[in-house]
Enzyme design. Structure first.
Site: not given
Lengths: 559, 559
Positions: B198, B371
């Protein structure tokens, strides 16, 4: 004997913002006293997403046009588009004298030339005093992201008004000319009735860093690099451009300039002495091929990702002179203006994909804002000590935060006036009140040569057309019988790709024909009724088949 | 005997990203080995500004449809739209088994119900192992801004693939279930051939703060307030919603929930045990009138300024049950997703204008990202120690920064593969190479019921129509003579407000008529030629008069 001035019935000084409140852009404020009107700034703003096809947005000048005989002149705080951009449109209506500093008026003059207009421009120096009608304006040096910015102390019959202009507090500006703090303190001592203050960064805590910090960051980047360096920034930020040039010279690099507005502003700034480029440093943007990468810096526009700008064209391989190549170092010395985040991101991505190293404000300190943060605002409030306060230049959230700052410094809530464009403040001796008076101040949309001819109906149609396109049903109707003698035909634009959807279009035509037949069978003959039936039928048919709502336009021709 | 597997000619494991590269959204990755295909996630993305009228964007499934017999199943990392949103569209083409954790599949099921589809959903628990064809997938608990997220360790014939899913490192998540670090370390020890990681926050330095910090900020706000409190956040952030409810209970407040997706997700999360609401805390959103302000919290959607969301409707006074009033405290517990800055700002402004106190991420720490920032990424790279790395989930700039992080940790540049959607990696024993193979992976646009029927031509037309509208010239032509027997008439939409511009439209008609007369005089009769002449004439006329370029559409009817 000053008795008259204290009378309840004495004429007030009016403060009328025509732009810059509840928005970022088109800053413009009108001051009025009896038969005199003076104007502060006359900016444009850029269209928002819903203003389809609009080029720029300007203030509504109708109050000024209606009172044209009163208008005595305009003074400009600095040369950014959101403070000078609408001047050509005003001058087409009113020819008034304009006062500003040298760089500001230089930029105005370039703009007027493009429009083929001559203006009565009067150059002043910061510190000088100007009289516009009954208003006596002392101009005071301030610091902003453009050189030669001023703030204004305006002596009016009701008392002193202080307008900050756009500003930040830079103790170490590149031109060595910081804000005249002594003058601000002196004004505070004398007593300021009303302050109008820049609110752009009121939400941000702390201080905006000095322009000098950008210089240091640039030096560090240049020092470590053997790459060709491209820097993009706002053309009007002459100090930034100077710093880039200085850093280039420091590291033995030549400089090439690209982008129409960068070239224009640089030429003007050199001519006026705001930008100093040593001899033999500048090279033609079309002749950089033979210069080794490590000896070249290209200064360009496009830091906001504007699609037609030099940097965007380079990133898309559409620039004639410069192709981005692997190893190039691209510095975006700017932050995205709110709303431009996506376009800036697109340019950054394209540059990376071409193999460039890209440095932007998210990952390095290569930009500082031009506007004061909360601590700086507190300092100015504390120096000026105004009795009343009106936050300007910003969306409502910014105005509100600026109002909170004033409140926290001890100003009574009732002395703080958050206005909307077109609302009117009345200033009398020691007193400032918001009135119920209002003047027209809606945004005026400019589309091509049209000023104000695109209104809500046209915008709504453009929006509808953009969402699902349109379908036209066209038929010829025989005059004598009232019957259809040709058509109905169906034509579409922006709805579906017709070649791949012939069946859909064919069934739509059949549905419309059937409905018309039914109308005729029912004896319906009037055009409006027939058109409505066609519209209804097609709307329902299309929605059921596609869940879309294109604009539907029945056109009948009489033959 | 493993000799065969080391053969040069051995079948490679293929990794094919169908979405999520060079974009934020529509994440989807395909793994293929011989006759087996497995899919990781199947998300949607939202249209960008140029995709006029488009509802959502989904990946191109044609490679999967072509290889339908190979497709053995799909595993989902978590339940966000950009990971599950395109599933209904895929299931209309292929009915494959889907594996996911309980909350994830609960959200998928809601979605399938809306589309009237049944799916083969198989619930798993983090830690469980799933076999899809030749792939053996170990699921590992991770932390993200939605509960029940997992990362994947996929045992393939070429070696181990580790997919981070979306994640952040939260040492103190609200459900007390942090990432299984031991498992990651174990994988690193065993040897991971390829990591897919990610990249969303790869540009950001340092760490993303724990969800817990938001709780502390909320508590501080609640503690000092006697106001009615409204909080807006992502409905899928069940932990955030839980924290808001807990804080409400702590301060003796009731909770009302507003907004369709907030109600749906809350119901699901309560049903599945992810959200715990004490008895007598929930009140009907339509029955809050009699609850004192200081005893009420409203939880709503709309933190991204979505025009139809509950918060936007409240801000515009269009919400049935809730009117914003002076003194209300509104907390936007979120950050604007890139591209949404303006719409969020509009809502904030409207709330302020209604007299509410608005707290948003610019002025308080009431949101944390889901994130991992740079330091967290380094930790995962260091635990997993992959031999090869492919950054996923992000625009090119994010992928590139993530690649730089891997490089800085010592990974050889040639072991890092930045791909585009549709490109193919080949994994063989100890080796990962990028091939020249490519599969279709262009964005597929969904407009109403149409999937993929709006292409570039239709979009271009919508854009042109949105910029200056259109002008239709319609005329009837007599079959026998080829001469015009009715018209030309001029009709416009989205061009100018016709009532105020009758002269312009009249002169346009005259210009077209004159041109047609000239064509006839010159003997021109073919329709294409006549249409082109009309188009040219009108285009030039309109541009000269207005500097605008509307779409011009000549329509001739034969009678």
């Amino acid at each position: 004997m000053k008795i008259l001035e204290n009378n309840k019935g004495a004429s007030p000084v009016k403060v009328i913002p025509l732009g810059g409140l509840n928005e970022v852009g088109k800053n413009m404020t009108v001051l009025e006293y009896k038969n005199d009107i003076m104007i502060i700034d006359c900016g444009l703003s850029f269209p928002d997403d819903e203003m389809f096809g609009i080029d720029i947005v300007i203030p509504d000048f109708s109050y000024l046009i209606k009172n044209r005989d009163k208008v005595k002149g305009m003074i400009l705080t600095h040369g950014h588009e959101d403070h000078i951009g609408a001047i050509p449109y005003l001058l087409k209506e009113l020819n008034l004298p304009i006062y500003g500093t040298r760089l500001t008026l230089g930029l105005v003059e370039n703009k007027l030339k493009e429009h083929g207009i001559k203006g009565k421009l009067n150059t002043i120096k910061a510190g000088q005093t100007v009289k516009i009608g009954e208003f006596k304006i002392e101009t005071i040096r301030t610091t902003h992201s453009i050189a030669d910015a001023i703030c204004l102390a305006i002596d009016t019959p009701a008392g002193m008004i202080f307008h900050t202009g756009d500003f930040k507090i830079d103790y170490t500006p590149l031109d060595g000319e910081p804000i005249d703090f002594q003058k601000l303190a002196e004004l505070g001592n004398k007593g300021v009735l009303l302050m109008l203050g820049d609110s752009t960064n009121a939400e941000r805590k702390g201080y905006t860093a000095s322009e000098k910090t950008v210089g240091v960051a640039l030096e560090n980047i240049f020092r470590g690099s053997e790459a060709r360096i491209l820097t993009a920034t706002f053309s009007s930020n002459v100090h930034r451009v100077q710093r880039i040039i200085d850093t280039a010279v420091m590291f033995g690099r030549k400089v090439a300039i690209s982008g129409r507005s960068m070239v224009n502003v640089a030429n003007l700034a050199v001519e006026l002495g705001y930008l100093k480029i040593p001899e033999n440093v500048l090279v033609d943007i079309n002749k950089t091929k033979n210069i080794p990468d490590k000896e070249l810096v290209i200064i360009t526009t496009g830091s906001q990702g504007e699609p037609m700008s030099a940097l965007s064209r380079m990133a898309s391989a559409e620039h004639k002179a410069i192709q981005i190549k692997k190893g190039d170092m691209v510095i975006l010395s700017s932050s995205p203006v709110p709303g431009n985040e996506k376009t800036v991101s697109n340019v950054v991505n394209k540059l990376f994909e071409k193999g460039a190293d890209v440095i932007y404000s998210d990952i390095a300190d290569i930009h500082v804002s031009g506007h004061a943060c909360a601590e700086e605002l507190k300092l100015v409030h504390s120096l000026i000590k105004p009795k009343y306060f009106m936050p300007v230049h910003g969306e409502y959230r910014h105005l509100r935060q600026h109002a909170l700052i004033a409140e926290n410094l001890g100003m009574p809530t009732e002395n703080i006036h958050i206005l909307e464009n077109g609302q009117v403040l009345h200033l009398t001796k020691d007193r400032v009140v918001k009135t119920k008076e209002e003047v027209p101040a809606s945004p005026v949309l400019v589309d091509g040569l049209g000023v104000g001819d695109v209104g809500n109906i046209v915008l709504r149609d453009r929006k509808l057309l953009s969402e699902s396109g349109l379908i036209i049903v066209v038929a010829a109707i025989e005059k004598s019988t009232g019957m259809i003698c040709s058509g109905p035909d169906i034509i579409s634009r922006g709805f579906v790709y017709v070649r791949e959807n012939e069946d859909l279009m064919k069934s739509a035509r059949t549905a419309v024909s059937a409905r018309l037949d039914k109308c005729y069978a029912d004896g319906l003959r009037d055009w409006a009724g027939l058109k409505n039936a066609v519209k209804d039928e097609l709307k329902n048919f299309i929605y059921e088949k596609t869940k879309r709502s294109p604009v539907i336009l029945p056109i009948f021709l009489e033959v």
